[in-house]
Scaffold this active site. Structure first.
Site, PDB file in Angstrom:
ATOM      1  N   HIS A   1       0.797  -1.372  -0.075  1.00  0.00           N
ATOM      2  CA  HIS A   1       0.023  -0.016  -0.119  1.00  0.00           C
ATOM      3  C   HIS A   1       0.768   1.482  -0.041  1.00  0.00           C
ATOM      4  CE1 HIS A   1       0.673  -1.223   4.220  1.00  0.00           C
ATOM      5  NE2 HIS A   1       0.748   0.097   4.667  1.00  0.00           N
TER       6      HIS A   1
ATOM      7  N   HIS B   1       0.686   5.312   0.865  1.00  0.00           N
ATOM      8  CA  HIS B   1      -0.112   6.446   1.640  1.00  0.00           C
ATOM      9  C   HIS B   1      -0.014   7.544   0.909  1.00  0.00           C
ATOM     10  CE1 HIS B   1       0.192   4.483   5.591  1.00  0.00           C
ATOM     11  NE2 HIS B   1       1.211   3.680   5.235  1.00  0.00           N
TER      12      HIS B   1
END
Ligand code: AMP
Ligand code: ZN
Length: 136
Positions: free
Chosen positions: A99, A101
């Site tokens: 992932h 941010h």
């Protein structure tokens, strides 16, 4: 992956504040934001981090980030964003599904970068050679 929290968000088994979805990626608000609008962008394919990601998954995720980052910035009237990612426990990765941010920033005074370590600058020639040797 049945026990992966981000896979469960992708499948809709657990709720999220989703802001974007396409064939390859999903983006949703971070549950513990560093700033309003803090968004996570994840590939739908379960890969752990940069060390096991195929190039296509990574580039599809980056293409989504390119689309989403301006919307995050403008959605909260920010002036810039951080695009950050942690890979491995030692680097602070807590959720083991790749992932990125996207964290909106209004002013430079809102955050501090990690401190520089003078000791890290020693032996730069040797360290550069060590890294090059792993790339050849
Ligand atoms: P990292 O340290 O890069 O692995 O960060 C994982 C991030 O996932 C943290 O910022 C958490 O706040 C966020 N997170 C964990 N669970 C959820 C969830 N169910 N929904 C949204 N964000 C989450
Ligand atoms: Zn997963």
């Amino acid at each position: 992956m049945t026990d992966c929290i981000f896979c469960k968000i992708i499948s809709g088994d657990i709720p999220s504040n989703k802001v974007y979805e396409d064939e390859y990626t999903v983006a949703f608000l971070d549950a513990n934001p560093n700033a309003p609008g803090h968004t996570l962008v994840v590939p739908k394919r379960h890969v752990v981090n940069i060390f096991d990601t195929d190039e296509e998954t990574l580039s599809r995720t980056m293409a989504a980030i390119r689309k989403i980052a301006p919307a995050v910035r403008d959605g909260v009237d920010a002036h810039g964003v951080h695009v950050n990612s942690n890979h491995g426990t030692a680097a602070g990765q807590v959720v083991f599904h790749l992932h990125f941010h996207i964290i909106p920033r209004h002013e430079r005074s809102e955050f501090s970068f990690w401190p520089k370590d003078e000791r890290a600058a020693v032996d730069a020639k040797t360290i550069a050679e060590q890294i090059r040797s792993k790339l050849s």
